[in-house]
Design a protein around this motif. Structure first.
Motif, PDB file in Angstrom:
ATOM      1  N   ASP A  70      -7.265   9.279  11.007  1.00 58.24           N
ATOM      2  CA  ASP A  70      -8.589   9.444  11.589  1.00 58.24           C
ATOM      3  C   ASP A  70      -9.072  10.869  11.308  1.00 58.24           C
ATOM      4  N   PRO A  71     -10.246  11.072  10.667  1.00 57.92           N
ATOM      5  CA  PRO A  71     -11.300  10.108  10.365  1.00 57.92           C
ATOM      6  C   PRO A  71     -11.221   9.473   8.980  1.00 57.92           C
ATOM      7  N   LEU A  72     -10.159   9.670   8.261  1.00 60.65           N
ATOM      8  CA  LEU A  72     -10.112   9.230   6.870  1.00 60.65           C
ATOM      9  C   LEU A  72     -10.197   7.730   6.703  1.00 60.65           C
ATOM     10  N   ASN A 116      -6.687  15.392   9.206  1.00 57.10           N
ATOM     11  CA  ASN A 116      -6.698  14.117   9.916  1.00 57.10           C
ATOM     12  C   ASN A 116      -5.632  14.031  10.992  1.00 57.10           C
ATOM     13  N   GLN A 117      -5.860  13.131  11.938  1.00 55.48           N
ATOM     14  CA  GLN A 117      -4.787  12.671  12.810  1.00 55.48           C
ATOM     15  C   GLN A 117      -4.162  11.455  12.119  1.00 55.48           C
ATOM     16  N   PRO A 122     -11.081   4.916   1.038  1.00 60.61           N
ATOM     17  CA  PRO A 122     -12.524   4.866   1.243  1.00 60.61           C
ATOM     18  C   PRO A 122     -13.231   5.860   0.328  1.00 60.61           C
ATOM     19  N   ALA A 182     -13.314  14.782   5.937  1.00 59.29           N
ATOM     20  CA  ALA A 182     -11.877  15.096   5.941  1.00 59.29           C
ATOM     21  C   ALA A 182     -11.489  15.833   4.653  1.00 59.29           C
ATOM     22  N   ASN A 188      -8.963  14.988  18.869  1.00 63.33           N
ATOM     23  CA  ASN A 188      -7.829  14.315  18.237  1.00 63.33           C
ATOM     24  C   ASN A 188      -6.627  15.233  18.189  1.00 63.33           C
ATOM     25  N   ASP A 189      -5.492  14.623  17.929  1.00 59.12           N
ATOM     26  CA  ASP A 189      -4.237  15.349  17.868  1.00 59.12           C
ATOM     27  C   ASP A 189      -4.061  15.892  16.451  1.00 59.12           C
ATOM     28  N   LEU A 190      -4.686  17.036  16.182  1.00 60.29           N
ATOM     29  CA  LEU A 190      -4.674  17.593  14.822  1.00 60.29           C
ATOM     30  C   LEU A 190      -3.700  18.767  14.723  1.00 60.29           C
ATOM     31  N   GLY A 224     -16.769  10.281   7.786  1.00 64.72           N
ATOM     32  CA  GLY A 224     -15.415  10.712   8.158  1.00 64.72           C
ATOM     33  C   GLY A 224     -14.550  11.056   6.960  1.00 64.72           C
ATOM     34  N   PRO A 225     -14.377  10.118   6.018  1.00 65.82           N
ATOM     35  CA  PRO A 225     -13.514  10.398   4.867  1.00 65.82           C
ATOM     36  C   PRO A 225     -13.975  11.608   4.055  1.00 65.82           C
TER      37      PRO A 225
END
Lengths: 433, 433
Positions: free
Chosen positions: B293-295, B147-148, A303, A312, A26-28, A308-309
């Motif tokens: 993403d991924p949140l 996140n992204q 969420p 994060a 991903n674009d982080l 994922g959440p």
């Protein structure tokens, strides 16, 4: 930027989520590239896993990571209480900061853990322990610190909110919906901690300590779950313009004793007006309303769980520690650390004031509503509405919603109502906001 | 804890709110006691003020505070652009960190200001510049950094949301409601910046820079206000199950050019389904949905303006700086500072894809809906609904809601529809989400 070397303990849902973020295409933000996994401690190295790992990251002994001078930060995502507590304390004593997603440990041993961190000049960060991906711990420690927090009320358990949403939408009963939730992976095989409200109580305990600054005696939190909820109560609530949600509630009380701040804290299924911002929080989502002075009311929604959440939140905690690594380590960041700064105590259950919903099954006789009304009046309990809703076979169901009243007065009224010859049963009692 | 000595420049609504927090008898965290006001610079010292000040805090010359070696942090709450920009830049060059509530300056000169701060090893913090009391800048710089960020959509101007809520609830027209808002102090004497969408565009520009990491060309943000909104559109929207809100929208686009991230950013009045979390955000409240993403999706909701909420954000920024004062000043905290880390550009208006609402006034003749449908079909514009709503004196009003479509195709269709002999006027066009 200095590299931040982490040791992860546990490789379940959250552990895998963390690995996925750190290896993500991903674009982080570039800062994430400076986090390096030194090792991942698991019970069984040889277990078949769906996540493919680089190099030989898996090890058996978590204490090896704690002893490793190469490791800056320990990430505890194994769950459980006793071993997790030991791992967290030993890490802090080895002067390694800890990130944990473990609400049960923090709610029970927070005091010991926070003070061990302070004593050793390191940090313990817990964003992932409450409300999954919603930023709530960090705002309490930072953005909201310029306020006096007055009240927090939230839907902070995803499993029970999923069950209640399903029951309400599909008019399904509790047992069947719980089974469905288990099948879909939203409830555990042993759902006790969620459905009996203990998980929500753990979380509101952690949040209250951060918001009000004093140690909370976790076991004094009055806790009710959703396992007694009858679909009838949901139907009646809907008819009267409410949704039923499992709420966690924590409020500053006016009367303090010996400089110890009085708090009204409880967890229980509650009626919420449909126009209330929390009423539309559905499924596994969580939300928390915070009332503060001079800020006013804010709501944080998102969420409440999931790989994922939650991951994060863990990784954002790691970033906070990474940025602290570059600093003069002798000074502790007062916004990143947490220490109690006062005494708090939870008021006794009979001193709690709240609105109540009561469903009474009684004989379908003309005078009964009057008699119930009289009893409440005599006991100084003001009534918002009293409605006879369902009648069959000479029986009637009467639903009462009170204004705010102390539990003491309300319980006395209930006892007297129960003693009426026309009353067969007080079928259910819920809170209202 | 080291004392943090601040100089406040400006003593309007926000300045007074800051003073009130710092002198408050509220039950605040003890860390707040370590913030000390050195001076408050105002235009006219002798002006009569309702807030009584301790000592002789008021001074005339803001530059005196900047030069004062006793001052650690400059708090700019004077408003305006040119002088405020000069004060911020001079403060940073004097190696004093700055806290500002000034969205206009940051949206226009952010690049220059961020880089001056970095060059001088100090910080510029802007929580109060966007959405008043809602923690949004800090979460973007910290909690959400793992996140992204994919999309942000929000109601971020309180004045226009107050006007639209009133119009919708009371079926009142725009001009009358604007006058009421001015009378109640929710709209300024010159309401242009709010009602034409420029304030919201300033804010979404600042948020997009933080979320996506690149400089945004503020003037390329396609901006429409609420000053053209007809009460008829609100009535029709309500009938079809929508609310109309002024939205600020910012989304990552799949097509990047030469490593520059493409962004779809616009501000405009939009139809929102009533079940959408943003639909219930009423009055002067603000809310922003963030999809990451991924949140997943989170929403932050609260008071978007006002003395107390905005001042609370300023003071929490001061606390962040106070905690940084105790550290080795040679290292910059990467989570507190902000630097662009990539290139971004806003896609051209005709490349923007979105859902549209169109109200067409035409002759009440049987074939006209078919002809309009044909034109959209021929131009590859898929329609969600087309309804004839009001008819009088041989005229009909037709409302069309499209699926997502590029502005280019939509504009071509509009031109052709306008050319139909039955069509008198395209009365209004709005976005939909």
């Amino acid at each position: 930027m200095q590299k931040c070397k982490i040791g992860i303990i546990g490789f379940g849902t959250v552990g895998k989520g963390i690995y996925k973020i750190l290896k993500s295409k991903n674009d982080l933000h570039p800062i994430l590239k400076d986090i390096e996994i030194v090792g991942i401690a698991v019970k069984n190295i040889n277990k078949k896993r769906d996540t493919k790992l680089e190099n030989n990251l898996l090890i058996n002994d978590p204490y090896e990571l704690i002893k490793d001078p190469n490791v800056d930060v320990i990430v505890e995502v194994m769950g459980g209480t006793d071993i997790a507590r030991d791992i967290i304390l030993k890490s802090l004593k080895a002067r390694k900061s800890v990130v944990t997603a473990n609400k049960a440990v923090i709610a029970r041993y927070g005091n010991e853990i926070y003070s061990t961190a302070a004593k050793n000049g390191v940090y313990v960060l817990t964003e992932a322990a409450v409300c999954g991906g919603i930023p709530i711990i960090e705002p309490l420690k930072r953005s909201l610190k310029s306020n006096q927090i007055n009240k927090m009320v939230g839907i902070i358990n995803g499993t029970t909110n999923f069950i209640l949403t399903k029951m309400s939408n599909e008019k399904a009963d509790y047992e069947a919906t719980l089974k469905l939730a288990q099948k879909l992976g939203f409830a555990e095989f042993d759902p006790t901690a969620d459905v009996e409200g203990h998980d929500a109580a753990d979380k509101i305990s952690i949040l209250s300590e951060l918001a009000f600054g004093g140690k909370i005696n976790r076991v004094s939190i009055s806790t009710e779950g959703i396992n007694q909820i009858d679909i009838k109560d949901i139907e009646y609530a809907n008819k009267l313009g409410f949704e039923i949600k499992l709420l966690a509630f924590s409020e500053r009380n006016a009367i303090n004793i010996n400089d110890s701040l009085s708090l009204n804290i409880w967890v229980g299924p509650s009626l919420i007006p449909k126009s209330h911002p929390l009423a539309t929080v559905d499924g596994v989502n969580n939300a928390i309303l915070i009332d503060a002075d001079p800020l006013g009311e804010i709501m944080l929604y998102g969420p409440g769980a999931g790989s994922g959440p939650t991951a994060a939140s863990v990784v954002s905690d790691i970033l906070n520690l990474q940025s602290s690594l570059t600093k003069d380590t002798k000074s502790i960041d007062p916004l990143l650390s947490f220490n109690f700064w006062r005494d708090c105590h939870i008021i006794e259950s009979n001193q709690i004031s709240k609105k109540n919903y009561l469903r009474i099954i009684c004989l379908d006789s003309p005078g009964v509503i009057g008699k119930i009304g009289d009893i409440f009046g005599k006991n100084d309990v003001s009534i918002e509405s009293i409605v006879q809703l369902d009648a069959s076979q000479n029986k009637a169901e009467i639903v009462v919603i009170t204004h705010e009243v102390s539990n003491g007065k309300f319980e006395k009224s209930k006892k007297e109502i129960n003693a009426l010859s026309e009353v067969e049963l007080i079928a259910s009692q819920l809170s209202c906001i």
